[in-house]
Design an enzyme around this catalytic site. Structure first.
Site: not given
Ligand code: FRU
Length: 729
Positions: A299, A356, A315
């Site tokens: 993300d 995220s 991320q």
């Molecule tokens: C979405 C997610 C978010 C989380 C993140 C972890 O792709 O699952 O909900 O914060 O990725 O990497």
């Protein structure tokens, strides 16, 4: 403990299931005790229900991805989850070789999740899985016992699962008697460095067992990552910026390493990253879509405009090709076309990995974390440990950030709470946090909180998004206001979810009321977890979004990418106000050579008018009036984009989407990069992102027509420049 990834992540891991290990497989002289490839456990004696009716075909329901076993099945006591218990005992066999070797994974409890060798009713050897804490890995590892002193005696193997909590299961496969000593696993192997250079370079082998790698500074634990370390012949090198510890003693400690592993010896200290000379030139590197120099991204996080720069946090797994070790990577751009990566801003800490979140500029210094002259840039994120909480970090220079000393700022509501998006709500003069919260029985909600200072938050309302299959809202919510048709008197609020679905409605500072919900966002594939920029100046006034574009890049030292920055608008349609998505105008700066037609009639079977204009990076803009039965086909680098006027349907590499003609007219914008198409059709009401890898040498560009003739009122073909290693204009 339920060990599962967010769905988006499971999907990516399954597509790229890891290759089996073959070191340690039987040779002619070996005696196989069990390979667990059958439907049942045969003459092994089963008690309890943890082991299920027979060997498992890999991962069981609710379990993290299991790999490292041989063949297609293994012993996996996660049957019915961690709560089940039982034993699995072999018939007696004669010890005929000097070693017994096997693959083992799961929990690390010498009494409750273990394998025993039993002779005369006594346990003479014992082994466990590697995991005793949240996170960890479901990879099986080769282990062996020296049983030379027992040769000639009768023995039994017993696999035990008497544990019911986290890591309350054991996985075993491929039990062998052998005379060849398998390489031993050493535990807690270390190497120390006095830091004199900027980077430590770590050898990575995609698919190797994940080792727990701890970095200690002067003996104090600083960060722990799960890394697929290469014992030899790395696929690529990951770099860790260690400049903060110059002159200090840094120790790399690995939980388990084969005795002949070269992993620790091969780590180097350098001032520039190993392999850095080819950053952005790799064959599958998207050239005008952002992707991280090394490792995995998912993300976009913390999108914010600050001091003349667009900030893109994301991320990031800096030390692996797949999801894991969530950090916040960081890149900036002055023009939304060229990006510069700065390294990781947030690393996992005692509260867990960094999931995220969002960013805001605290102009009034309500948080007291900056000054009025130097307002702080505040990052709000999920720390996904146990409990999973919301936390904050801040900084005033757009580069250096400190985590808030009184974190967390919002305690856990449920384990499934994450992805805070924070906005300044002008009319109420307060901050609003939109947080995804999964309530029991898979009830998907967003919780709205308000705050005067970004640090203390009060629950204001809950918006329910439905249950499971019927859901609207899953992860990564965003909330913003948009003018309708650019009219200052007409504005609506939009609530978006990770899969791109959205609701249009009103928001009064505490409660969101939907007028229309579960509206489809993008119509393509591989688009997820998009977020919009905060703090774009009012004089600009645009709402700009970036999404995660799921483009796997097999064989590269990096994986996945972002969409191009997208401008969002609300426009009136017969069904009500709907989102319009277009690429930001700044991307025009990447155009190099262009060819434009303002009036072009094409007839079926006619000549390809754009022959020879193909290049690697292409933008096509077209506005045309098709005849009743026109099928207009763009063949771009082997990909097929086709508009069928009779069906009023767009087909992108076989993926079909309805796009109605407007006043008899169709418009298309097509962007083609090394790993995707992004297509905008029907006045931006239909956005089709599509992962796609053209062949490197195929630069063909064909436009042909069948059915009826078609009038192109405008046709533009632009070849684009790479956004990497070219200066921002
Ligand atoms: C979405 C997610 C978010 C989380 C993140 C972890 O792709 O699952 O909900 O914060 O990725 O990497």
């Amino acid at each position: 403990m339920k060990l599962c990834f967010p769905t988006s992540i499971v999907m990516v891991l399954l597509i790229h299931s890891l290759p089996c290990l073959h070191a340690g497989q039987a040779t002619e002289d070996d005696v196989l005790i069990a390979d667990f490839e059958g439907e049942t456990y045969g003459d092994w004696v089963v008690t309890g229900d943890a082991f299920g009716p027979g060997p498992a075909r890999g991962t069981l329901a609710g379990q993290m991805h299991v790999d490292g076993f041989f063949g297609t099945a293994l012993v996996n006591s996660f049957f019915h989850g961690d709560g089940s218990v039982g034993t699995l005992t072999s018939p007696e066999f004669k010890i005929e070789r000097r070693f017994i070797s096997f693959l083992i994974g799961g929990g690390m409890d010498a009494e409750k999740t273990c394998v025993n060798l039993i002779i005369d009713g006594k346990t003479v050897r014992n082994a466990t899985g590697p995991n005793d804490a949240a996170g960890g890995s479901e990879a099986l590892l080769m282990t062996s016992w020296d049983v030379s002193q027992f040769v000639g005696q009768m023995a039994q193997m017993q696999i035990v699962d008497q544990a019911t909590g986290g890591w309350g299961h054991i996985n075993v496969d491929h039990i062998l008697q052998t005379n060849q000593k398998p390489p031993q696993l050493r535990t807690d192997v270390e190497r120390s460095f006095t830091i004199s250079k900027r980077f430590l370079n770590l050898p990575i082998k995609n698919g190797a067992p994940r080792r727990k790698v701890t970095v200690l500074i002067d003996g104090v634990r600083e960060v722990v990552n799960d890394i697929e370390l290469a014992d030899a012949n790395p696929d690529w090198w990951a770099f860790m910026d260690v400049s903060a510890w110059t002159g200090r003693k840094l120790t790399v400690k690995v939980d388990r390493l084969l005795e002949d592993s070269q992993a620790l010896q091969s780590i180097t200290q350098t001032d520039s990253e190993v392999g850095g000379q080819s950053f952005y030139q790799e064959p599958l590197r998207a050239q005008f879509h952002f992707s991280s120099r090394r490792g995995w991204n998912n993300d976009p996080n913390g999108l914010v405009f600050f001091n003349g720069e667009y900030h893109l946090f994301y991320q990031h797994n800096p030390y692996g090709w797949s999801w894991g070790n969530m950090h916040w990577g960081h890149a900036t751009s002055r023009d939304l076309a060229h990006w510069q990566e700065h390294g990781d801003t947030l690393a996992p800490d005692q509260f867990g990995p960094m999931f995220s979140g969002s960013a805001v500029v605290d102009w009034k210094n309500t948080s007291g974390l900056g000054t009025l002259e130097k307002p702080p840039l505040v990052l709000l994120y999920t720390a996904a440990g146990n409990p999973t909480v919301q936390a904050l970090a801040s900084g005033v220079d757009g580069r250096n950030f400190q985590k808030y000393e009184s974190n967390p700022i919002v305690p856990q509501i449920t384990g499934g709470n994450r992805d805070p998006k924070v906005i300044w709500h002008e009319p109420s003069g307060r901050w609003v946090m939109v947080l995804y919260v999964e309530l029991p029985e898979k009830k998907h909600t967003v919780h709205f909180f308000t705050s005067a200072n970004l640090k203390e938050w009060t629950l204001a309302s809950i918006f329910e998004g439905g249950v499971d299959a019927d859901k609207f809202l899953f992860e990564c919510p965003d909330l913003f206001e948009l003018l309708v048709d650019g009219d200052k008197a007409k504005a609506k609020w939009v609530l978006t979810a990770a899969d791109g679905q959205y609701a249009v409605g009103t928001f009064d500072g505490t409660t969101f009321t939907a007028e229309a919900t579960r509206l489809p966002g993008h119509r393509g594939r591989g688009f997820y977890a998009a977020q919009t920029f905060s703090d774009i100046p009012k004089s600009d006034g645009r709402r700009i979004q970036i999404g995660w574009l799921q483009t796997p890049t097999v064989g590269m030292p990096f994986n996945q990418a972002m969409t191009v920055p997208l401008e969002l608008q609300l426009i009136t349609t017969p069904d009500g106000p709907r989102l319009r998505t277009t690429p930001v105008r700044e991307l025009k700066s990447l155009r190099s050579s262009s060819q434009t037609w303002t009036s072009l009639k094409l007839v079926p079977g006619g000549k390809n008018p754009i022959e020879g204009l193909g290049t690697e990076l292409i933008e096509v803009q077209a506005e045309f009036r098709p005849g009743k039965n026109t099928v207009a086909t763009f063949q771009i680098r082997g990909g097929l984009i086709q508009y069928d006027a009779a069906k009023q349907e767009l087909d992108v590499n076989g993926h079909r989407v309805s796009v109605p003609l407007q006043d008899g007219k169709m418009d298309l914008t097509i962007l083609c990069d090394r790993t995707c198409f992004e297509i905008f059709a029907g006045n931006g009401l239909v956005y089709v992102p599509m992962p796609f890898q053209p062949k490197a040498d195929d630069v063909s560009l064909i436009l042909n027509v069948s059915g009826d003739a078609v009038d192109f009122e405008r046709l533009e073909v632009h070849s684009l420049k790479s956004a990497w290693n070219t200066p921002t204009p």
